[in-house]
Design an enzyme around this catalytic site. Structure first.
Site, PDB file in Angstrom:
ATOM      1  N   ASP A  54       0.823  -1.191  -0.241  1.00  0.00           N
ATOM      2  CA  ASP A  54      -0.074   0.051   0.150  1.00  0.00           C
ATOM      3  C   ASP A  54       0.777   1.182   0.146  1.00  0.00           C
ATOM      4  O   ASP A  54       0.536   2.388   0.576  1.00  0.00           O
ATOM      5  CB  ASP A  54      -0.813  -0.008   1.210  1.00  0.00           C
ATOM      6  CG  ASP A  54      -1.836  -1.004   1.182  1.00  0.00           C
ATOM      7  OD1 ASP A  54      -2.176  -1.838  -0.116  1.00  0.00           O
ATOM      8  OD2 ASP A  54      -2.647  -1.142   2.027  1.00  0.00           O
ATOM      9  N   LYS A 100      -6.214  -5.401  -3.238  1.00  0.00           N
ATOM     10  CA  LYS A 100      -6.773  -5.844  -2.029  1.00  0.00           C
ATOM     11  C   LYS A 100      -7.975  -5.122  -1.336  1.00  0.00           C
ATOM     12  O   LYS A 100      -7.985  -3.845  -1.648  1.00  0.00           O
ATOM     13  CB  LYS A 100      -5.988  -6.023  -0.945  1.00  0.00           C
ATOM     14  CG  LYS A 100      -5.063  -5.127  -0.369  1.00  0.00           C
ATOM     15  CD  LYS A 100      -3.823  -5.387   0.686  1.00  0.00           C
ATOM     16  CE  LYS A 100      -3.358  -4.447   1.256  1.00  0.00           C
ATOM     17  NZ  LYS A 100      -3.959  -3.934   2.405  1.00  0.00           N
ATOM     18  N   ALA A 108       2.686   0.708   4.290  1.00  0.00           N
ATOM     19  CA  ALA A 108       1.857   1.457   5.087  1.00  0.00           C
ATOM     20  C   ALA A 108       0.941   0.967   5.291  1.00  0.00           C
ATOM     21  O   ALA A 108       0.226   0.138   4.436  1.00  0.00           O
ATOM     22  CB  ALA A 108       1.731   2.817   4.471  1.00  0.00           C
ATOM     23  N   THR A 109       0.198   1.124   6.277  1.00  0.00           N
ATOM     24  CA  THR A 109       0.570   1.788   7.523  1.00  0.00           C
ATOM     25  C   THR A 109       0.968   0.579   8.384  1.00  0.00           C
ATOM     26  O   THR A 109       0.528  -0.504   8.726  1.00  0.00           O
ATOM     27  CB  THR A 109      -0.459   2.547   7.956  1.00  0.00           C
ATOM     28  OG1 THR A 109      -1.606   1.984   8.698  1.00  0.00           O
ATOM     29  CG2 THR A 109      -0.797   3.707   7.505  1.00  0.00           C
ATOM     30  N   CYS A 133      -2.042  -2.275   7.848  1.00  0.00           N
ATOM     31  CA  CYS A 133      -1.774  -3.127   7.038  1.00  0.00           C
ATOM     32  C   CYS A 133      -0.280  -3.883   6.937  1.00  0.00           C
ATOM     33  O   CYS A 133      -0.167  -5.217   6.719  1.00  0.00           O
ATOM     34  CB  CYS A 133      -2.146  -2.648   5.597  1.00  0.00           C
ATOM     35  SG  CYS A 133      -3.889  -2.168   5.253  1.00  0.00           S
TER      36      CYS A 133
END
Length: 219
Positions: free
Chosen positions: A32, A120, A148-149, A153
């Site tokens: 992410d 996701k 992150a974060t 995640c």
């Protein structure tokens, strides 16, 4: 955040914090680091410039050796029904709509053709995805986790990596969060229970100590 001597003593008495083994075929998993999380203009985002730059260093070291890099991003359909309960708990996630800039991988990471991007809908990179299949098919025996974060995640993915049997390194400089308190608390807990929190220099030194992986081995 610093942890007092009593906290360390409690965790040490419980037998936590042992080192994980390290294999010969690592993969870099970037969770992410999409523009929605690395650009403060998005309500979900914060300035993660240093973390993105450190991750780019790590990625380039892995690429030079022929190791796998995998990215994840969160994205929802315009109707948001695929966001289920998570959208209700954290409504700002609605900004991560498919086709928009916030879902795109931060270009500073220099993602290359052939480096998979996993879409996701939940916190863990494994939940509802084929990540495990990709790692197993490529013979990955160690994962270097970035992104992150830290409190969300990254933690969720670190737990699942352990549960799927992948020894994991988390370079401290390559993960970020919106606030230092949750970031440091979760790094401490990840290091004690799920993965080894290391410096980015240590992670790069580990990569560079390994023999290069040939193209034939990745097929």
């Amino acid at each position: 955040m610093t942890h007092d001597a009593q906290t360390h003593q409690i965790y040490q008495r419980a037998g936590f914090g042992q080192a994980v083994p390290r294999g010969q075929n690592p993969a870099v998993l970037v969770v992410d680091f999409s523009c929605g999380f690395t650009d403060p203009a998005c309500s979900l985002g914060s300035d993660l410039t240093a973390e993105v730059e450190a991750t780019r260093r790590l990625l380039d070291a892995a690429r030079a050796k022929g190791f796998l890099a995998v990215f994840t991003t969160i994205g929802f359909e315009p109707g948001l029904t695929d966001g289920a309960l998570w959208i209700k708990k954290a409504p700002s996630l609605a900004e991560l709509q498919l086709g928009g800039r916030w879902v795109e991988i931060d270009p500073r990471l220099g993602r290359r053709e052939g480096e998979p991007v996993i879409l996701k809908k939940g916190a863990s990179a494994f939940f509802g995805t084929n990540l495990a299949s990709i790692l197993i098919a490529q013979g990955v025996d160690t994962v270097i986790l970035c992104g992150a974060t830290t409190s969300g995640c990254i933690r969720a993915t670190a737990i699942d990596l352990l549960q799927y049997g992948f020894p994991t390194l988390v370079p401290r400089e390559c993960v970020g969060d919106r606030a230092p308190g949750p970031h440091e608390a979760n790094l401490f807990d990840i290091n004690q229970k799920y993965a080894d929190v290391v410096s980015v220099d240590e992670a790069i030194a580990y990569i560079e100590s390994l023999p290069a992986r040939t193209a034939a081995m990745t097929r």
